[in-house]
Design a protein around this motif. Sequence first.
Motif, PDB file in Angstrom:
ATOM      1  N   ALA A 112       0.838  -1.205   0.000  1.00  0.00           N
ATOM      2  CA  ALA A 112       0.000   0.000   0.000  1.00  0.00           C
ATOM      3  C   ALA A 112       0.872   1.254   0.000  1.00  0.00           C
ATOM      4  N   GLY A 113       1.958   1.232   0.765  1.00  0.00           N
ATOM      5  CA  GLY A 113       2.884   2.355   0.774  1.00  0.00           C
ATOM      6  C   GLY A 113       3.561   2.539  -0.566  1.00  0.00           C
ATOM      7  N   ARG A 114       3.916   1.445  -1.200  1.00  0.00           N
ATOM      8  CA  ARG A 114       4.539   1.510  -2.525  1.00  0.00           C
ATOM      9  C   ARG A 114       3.567   2.120  -3.544  1.00  0.00           C
ATOM     10  N   LYS A 115       2.317   1.704  -3.463  1.00  0.00           N
ATOM     11  CA  LYS A 115       1.298   2.247  -4.373  1.00  0.00           C
ATOM     12  C   LYS A 115       1.120   3.746  -4.131  1.00  0.00           C
ATOM     13  N   ALA A 116       1.084   4.150  -2.865  1.00  0.00           N
ATOM     14  CA  ALA A 116       0.949   5.576  -2.547  1.00  0.00           C
ATOM     15  C   ALA A 116       2.147   6.369  -3.064  1.00  0.00           C
ATOM     16  N   GLY A 117       3.328   5.791  -2.946  1.00  0.00           N
ATOM     17  CA  GLY A 117       4.527   6.457  -3.451  1.00  0.00           C
ATOM     18  C   GLY A 117       4.503   6.618  -4.960  1.00  0.00           C
ATOM     19  N   ARG A 118       4.078   5.572  -5.668  1.00  0.00           N
ATOM     20  CA  ARG A 118       3.981   5.651  -7.126  1.00  0.00           C
ATOM     21  C   ARG A 118       2.934   6.672  -7.565  1.00  0.00           C
ATOM     22  N   ASN A 119       1.867   6.809  -6.771  1.00  0.00           N
ATOM     23  CA  ASN A 119       0.802   7.767  -7.095  1.00  0.00           C
ATOM     24  C   ASN A 119       1.136   9.182  -6.636  1.00  0.00           C
ATOM     25  N   ALA A 120       2.304   9.356  -6.012  1.00  0.00           N
ATOM     26  CA  ALA A 120       2.745  10.653  -5.478  1.00  0.00           C
ATOM     27  C   ALA A 120       1.781  11.192  -4.428  1.00  0.00           C
ATOM     28  N   ASP A 121       1.174  10.286  -3.664  1.00  0.00           N
ATOM     29  CA  ASP A 121       0.338  10.710  -2.541  1.00  0.00           C
ATOM     30  C   ASP A 121       1.236  11.320  -1.470  1.00  0.00           C
ATOM     31  N   PRO A 122       0.723  12.265  -0.702  1.00  0.00           N
ATOM     32  CA  PRO A 122       1.552  12.845   0.357  1.00  0.00           C
ATOM     33  C   PRO A 122       1.812  11.825   1.470  1.00  0.00           C
ATOM     34  N   PRO A 123       2.935  11.922   2.146  1.00  0.00           N
ATOM     35  CA  PRO A 123       3.245  10.979   3.231  1.00  0.00           C
ATOM     36  C   PRO A 123       2.187  10.960   4.337  1.00  0.00           C
ATOM     37  N   ARG A 124       1.502  12.052   4.514  1.00  0.00           N
ATOM     38  CA  ARG A 124       0.479  12.094   5.575  1.00  0.00           C
ATOM     39  C   ARG A 124      -0.735  11.228   5.248  1.00  0.00           C
ATOM     40  N   SER A 125      -0.760  10.641   4.060  1.00  0.00           N
ATOM     41  CA  SER A 125      -1.871   9.769   3.695  1.00  0.00           C
ATOM     42  C   SER A 125      -1.738   8.372   4.303  1.00  0.00           C
ATOM     43  N   CYS A 126      -0.662   8.124   5.025  1.00  0.00           N
ATOM     44  CA  CYS A 126      -0.471   6.832   5.684  1.00  0.00           C
ATOM     45  C   CYS A 126      -1.624   6.590   6.661  1.00  0.00           C
ATOM     46  N   PRO A 127      -2.305   5.453   6.529  1.00  0.00           N
ATOM     47  CA  PRO A 127      -3.477   5.192   7.370  1.00  0.00           C
ATOM     48  C   PRO A 127      -3.165   4.628   8.760  1.00  0.00           C
ATOM     49  N   TYR A 128      -1.903   4.370   9.047  1.00  0.00           N
ATOM     50  CA  TYR A 128      -1.539   3.720  10.297  1.00  0.00           C
ATOM     51  C   TYR A 128      -1.086   4.746  11.332  1.00  0.00           C
ATOM     52  N   PRO A 129      -1.418   4.522  12.608  1.00  0.00           N
ATOM     53  CA  PRO A 129      -1.043   5.476  13.655  1.00  0.00           C
ATOM     54  C   PRO A 129       0.443   5.417  13.994  1.00  0.00           C
ATOM     55  N   VAL A 130       0.928   6.498  14.561  1.00  0.00           N
ATOM     56  CA  VAL A 130       2.322   6.572  15.007  1.00  0.00           C
ATOM     57  C   VAL A 130       2.581   5.455  16.016  1.00  0.00           C
ATOM     58  N   GLY A 131       3.709   4.798  15.860  1.00  0.00           N
ATOM     59  CA  GLY A 131       4.082   3.717  16.770  1.00  0.00           C
ATOM     60  C   GLY A 131       3.641   2.345  16.298  1.00  0.00           C
ATOM     61  N   ASP A 132       2.844   2.278  15.259  1.00  0.00           N
ATOM     62  CA  ASP A 132       2.371   1.004  14.720  1.00  0.00           C
ATOM     63  C   ASP A 132       3.419   0.438  13.763  1.00  0.00           C
ATOM     64  N   LEU A 133       3.736  -0.845  13.886  1.00  0.00           N
ATOM     65  CA  LEU A 133       4.709  -1.494  13.012  1.00  0.00           C
ATOM     66  C   LEU A 133       4.280  -1.401  11.549  1.00  0.00           C
ATOM     67  N   LEU A 134       2.989  -1.426  11.305  1.00  0.00           N
ATOM     68  CA  LEU A 134       2.497  -1.340   9.933  1.00  0.00           C
ATOM     69  C   LEU A 134       2.786   0.026   9.328  1.00  0.00           C
TER      70      LEU A 134
END
Length: 58
Positions: A13-35
């Motif tokens: 999912a992160g790779r797809k977001a990177g390819r789509n040039a989504d902003p880093p803040r689009s990460c759906p996981y909370p701070v401290g989560d391994l995911l």
Amino acid sequence: MGPREQIVAALLAGRKAGRNADPPRSCPYPVGDLLRRAWFIGYGRARPAVDDDDQGAE
């Protein structure tokens, strides 16, 4: 889905977001989560490196 599958899914999912040039803040996981870490690893691998010339450095 087991932990390994969840990590792989977050990485992809992160790779797809990177390819789509989504902003880093689009990460759906909370701070401290391994995911979240897996997501950012995938994101970082998909985004091209920034050259000094791209930043306008002199």
